[in-house]
Design a protein around this motif. Structure first.
Motif, PDB file in Angstrom:
ATOM      1  N   THR A 199       0.829  -1.082   0.079  1.00  0.00           N
ATOM      2  CA  THR A 199       0.246   0.436   0.020  1.00  0.00           C
ATOM      3  C   THR A 199       0.692   1.545   0.152  1.00  0.00           C
ATOM      4  O   THR A 199       1.228   2.226  -0.929  1.00  0.00           O
ATOM      5  CB  THR A 199      -1.308   0.208   1.415  1.00  0.00           C
ATOM      6  OG1 THR A 199      -1.529  -1.211   0.680  1.00  0.00           O
ATOM      7  CG2 THR A 199      -1.908   1.291   1.629  1.00  0.00           C
TER       8      THR A 199
ATOM      9  N   ASN B  50       1.973   1.995  -3.871  1.00  0.00           N
ATOM     10  CA  ASN B  50       0.688   1.897  -3.932  1.00  0.00           C
ATOM     11  C   ASN B  50       0.433   3.605  -4.341  1.00  0.00           C
ATOM     12  O   ASN B  50       0.738   4.584  -5.117  1.00  0.00           O
ATOM     13  CB  ASN B  50      -0.293   1.138  -4.281  1.00  0.00           C
ATOM     14  CG  ASN B  50       0.361   0.391  -4.855  1.00  0.00           C
ATOM     15  OD1 ASN B  50       0.567  -0.156  -5.628  1.00  0.00           O
ATOM     16  ND2 ASN B  50      -0.975  -1.065  -4.164  1.00  0.00           N
TER      17      ASN B  50
ATOM     18  N   THR C 263      -5.588   5.327  -2.777  1.00  0.00           N
ATOM     19  CA  THR C 263      -4.350   4.544  -2.771  1.00  0.00           C
ATOM     20  C   THR C 263      -3.743   5.948  -1.575  1.00  0.00           C
ATOM     21  O   THR C 263      -2.746   5.364  -0.015  1.00  0.00           O
ATOM     22  CB  THR C 263      -3.323   3.372  -2.422  1.00  0.00           C
ATOM     23  OG1 THR C 263      -2.738   3.581  -3.101  1.00  0.00           O
ATOM     24  CG2 THR C 263      -4.173   2.480  -3.123  1.00  0.00           C
TER      25      THR C 263
END
Length: 106
Positions: free
Chosen positions: A85, A88, A103
């Motif tokens: 995460t 990203n 994200t």
């Protein structure tokens, strides 16, 4: 987990790295002082290092058995998901217009 320092702490607790220097070399693929230079801030880290961390955590997770040590497995799983995460989000912030972020933490 929102910082590399938090991921480092989990890996250290699980015995997968001993020091920040070890984390920098083994998990981020950089010099021993890399974590000190970036201060654990993912936005200051290279995308290559963030992606390498996410991939290495994913591979480590694949080698663990959740039924053997569930607590350890779920800590590593959480770190792997956080690393992916973070990668990203940093990627989006650097390369996509703000309207397309999904994200990224503003």
């Amino acid at each position: 987990m929102n910082t590399l320092t938090e991921i480092y702490e989990v890996l250290k607790e699980e015995g997968l790295c001993l020091t920040r220097a070890d984390f920098s070399r083994s998990w981020l693929g950089r010099s021993a002082h890399y974590m000190s230079q970036i201060g654990g801030d993912p936005e200051r880290a290279s995308l290559t290092s963030l992606q390498l961390l996410a991939c290495r955590l994913k591979l480590t997770l694949a080698s663990l058995c959740p039924s053997t040590n569930a607590e350890s497995y779920y800590k590593i799983r959480s770190a792997a998901l956080s690393a992916a995460t973070i990668f990203n989000g940093v990627y989006e912030k650097r390369h996509l217009p703000k309207q397309k972020w999904s994200t990224c933490i503003n």
